[in-house]
Design a protein around this motif. Structure first.
Motif, mmCIF file in Angstrom:
data_model
loop_
_atom_site.group_PDB
_atom_site.id
_atom_site.type_symbol
_atom_site.label_atom_id
_atom_site.label_comp_id
_atom_site.label_asym_id
_atom_site.label_seq_id
_atom_site.Cartn_x
_atom_site.Cartn_y
_atom_site.Cartn_z
ATOM 1 N N ASN A 84 15.295 12.786 5.078
ATOM 2 C CA ASN A 84 14.012 12.619 4.418
ATOM 3 C C ASN A 84 14.142 11.749 3.165
ATOM 4 N N ALA A 85 15.198 11.958 2.384
ATOM 5 C CA ALA A 85 15.381 11.196 1.149
ATOM 6 C C ALA A 85 15.553 9.700 1.444
ATOM 7 N N VAL A 86 16.251 9.381 2.514
ATOM 8 C CA VAL A 86 16.434 7.976 2.898
ATOM 9 C C VAL A 86 15.090 7.381 3.310
ATOM 10 N N ALA A 87 14.316 8.126 4.059
ATOM 11 C CA ALA A 87 12.998 7.650 4.489
ATOM 12 C C ALA A 87 12.095 7.401 3.293
ATOM 13 N N GLU A 88 12.111 8.312 2.331
ATOM 14 C CA GLU A 88 11.291 8.136 1.128
ATOM 15 C C GLU A 88 11.712 6.880 0.369
ATOM 16 N N ARG A 89 13.016 6.728 0.182
ATOM 17 C CA ARG A 89 13.524 5.578 -0.575
ATOM 18 C C ARG A 89 13.178 4.262 0.115
ATOM 19 N N LYS A 90 13.357 4.201 1.435
ATOM 20 C CA LYS A 90 13.067 2.969 2.162
ATOM 21 C C LYS A 90 11.576 2.657 2.192
ATOM 22 N N ALA A 91 10.745 3.671 2.364
ATOM 23 C CA ALA A 91 9.291 3.441 2.368
ATOM 24 C C ALA A 91 8.836 2.899 1.022
ATOM 25 N N ILE A 92 9.333 3.500 -0.063
ATOM 26 C CA ILE A 92 8.981 3.010 -1.404
ATOM 27 C C ILE A 92 9.497 1.595 -1.601
ATOM 28 N N GLN A 93 10.715 1.323 -1.151
ATOM 29 C CA GLN A 93 11.308 -0.006 -1.310
ATOM 30 C C GLN A 93 10.480 -1.064 -0.577
ATOM 31 N N HIS A 94 10.111 -0.807 0.677
ATOM 32 C CA HIS A 94 9.321 -1.765 1.450
ATOM 33 C C HIS A 94 7.927 -1.936 0.842
ATOM 34 N N CYS A 95 7.351 -0.843 0.385
ATOM 35 C CA CYS A 95 6.038 -0.910 -0.266
ATOM 36 C C CYS A 95 6.126 -1.725 -1.550
ATOM 37 N N ASP A 96 7.184 -1.498 -2.338
ATOM 38 C CA ASP A 96 7.357 -2.254 -3.587
ATOM 39 C C ASP A 96 7.506 -3.748 -3.327
ATOM 40 N N GLU A 97 8.187 -4.111 -2.251
ATOM 41 C CA GLU A 97 8.316 -5.528 -1.906
ATOM 42 C C GLU A 97 6.947 -6.146 -1.646
ATOM 43 N N GLN A 98 6.115 -5.444 -0.878
ATOM 44 C CA GLN A 98 4.754 -5.929 -0.613
ATOM 45 C C GLN A 98 3.935 -5.965 -1.896
ATOM 46 N N ARG A 99 4.095 -4.932 -2.711
ATOM 47 C CA ARG A 99 3.335 -4.821 -3.951
ATOM 48 C C ARG A 99 3.623 -6.008 -4.868
ATOM 49 N N VAL A 100 4.874 -6.362 -5.010
ATOM 50 C CA VAL A 100 5.251 -7.486 -5.867
ATOM 51 C C VAL A 100 4.720 -8.795 -5.294
ATOM 52 N N THR A 101 4.857 -8.971 -3.977
ATOM 53 C CA THR A 101 4.384 -10.196 -3.331
ATOM 54 C C THR A 101 2.880 -10.376 -3.511
ATOM 55 N N ARG A 102 2.128 -9.289 -3.427
ATOM 56 C CA ARG A 102 0.663 -9.361 -3.520
ATOM 57 C C ARG A 102 0.137 -9.206 -4.942
ATOM 58 N N GLY A 103 1.012 -8.970 -5.896
ATOM 59 C CA GLY A 103 0.592 -8.833 -7.291
ATOM 60 C C GLY A 103 -0.178 -7.551 -7.570
ATOM 61 N N ILE A 104 0.185 -6.480 -6.902
ATOM 62 C CA ILE A 104 -0.490 -5.193 -7.088
ATOM 63 C C ILE A 104 0.147 -4.478 -8.271
ATOM 64 N N LYS A 105 -0.676 -4.015 -9.187
ATOM 65 C CA LYS A 105 -0.186 -3.351 -10.391
ATOM 66 C C LYS A 105 0.097 -1.874 -10.200
ATOM 67 N N ALA A 106 -0.626 -1.224 -9.314
ATOM 68 C CA ALA A 106 -0.451 0.218 -9.094
ATOM 69 C C ALA A 106 0.911 0.490 -8.464
ATOM 70 N N PRO A 107 1.552 1.605 -8.817
ATOM 71 C CA PRO A 107 2.858 1.913 -8.234
ATOM 72 C C PRO A 107 2.707 2.424 -6.793
ATOM 73 N N CYS A 108 3.775 2.256 -6.033
ATOM 74 C CA CYS A 108 3.799 2.799 -4.676
ATOM 75 C C CYS A 108 3.971 4.313 -4.751
ATOM 76 N N GLN A 109 3.250 4.992 -3.888
ATOM 77 C CA GLN A 109 3.315 6.447 -3.819
ATOM 78 C C GLN A 109 3.524 6.868 -2.369
ATOM 79 N N LEU A 110 4.268 7.931 -2.178
ATOM 80 C CA LEU A 110 4.468 8.460 -0.836
ATOM 81 C C LEU A 110 3.203 9.166 -0.363
ATOM 82 N N VAL A 111 2.840 8.954 0.890
ATOM 83 C CA VAL A 111 1.633 9.563 1.449
ATOM 84 C C VAL A 111 1.995 10.934 2.005
ATOM 85 N N ARG A 112 1.332 11.953 1.514
ATOM 86 C CA ARG A 112 1.567 13.328 1.985
ATOM 87 C C ARG A 112 0.273 14.078 2.035
#
Length: 111
Positions: free
Chosen positions: A83-111
């Motif tokens: 689970n910890a690996v999945a959380e880290r990778k999901a946040i990492q991939h989301c952060d990559e998209q966030r930076v590319t698109r210029g999104i200011k809000a932080p990535c959050q895990l969906v639960r």
């Protein structure tokens, strides 16, 4: 007099130490978002990806706008064994998209 100084230092140290769990709880609160709070297009992505997440998969999302898809990021991590690996990778991939698109809000895990 020297004992009084040590007592004051100890009380300050103990006070700071006792606040650490509160800061951890504050961070924990920002780390997750409920699917119902996502914009409609991200809710659809969540519903489409949810069946393939399996036992440990995780999704992460970030958005600055609830209507502009260019200001939204969504990423899932599937086929992982922890689970910890999945959380880290999901946040990492989301952060990559966030930076590319210029999104200011932080990535959050969906639960």
């Amino acid at each position: 007099m020297n004992t009084n100084l040590w007592l004051k230092l100890f009380s300050v140290w103990f006070g700071c130490l006792s606040l650490l769990p509160l800061s951890a709880l504050a961070e924990e609160g920002r780390k997750y978002i409920a699917p119902e709070l996502l914009p409609n297009s991200l809710q659809l992505s969540w519903q489409a990806n949810k069946p393939s997440l399996g036992k440990f998969g995780q999704c992460a999302a970030a958005f600055d706008s609830k209507t502009d898809d260019a200001k939204m990021a969504f990423a899932c991590s599937v086929y992982v064994k922890l689970n910890a690996v999945a959380e880290r990778k999901a946040i990492q991939h989301c952060d990559e998209q966030r930076v590319t698109r210029g999104i200011k809000a932080p990535c959050q895990l969906v639960r």
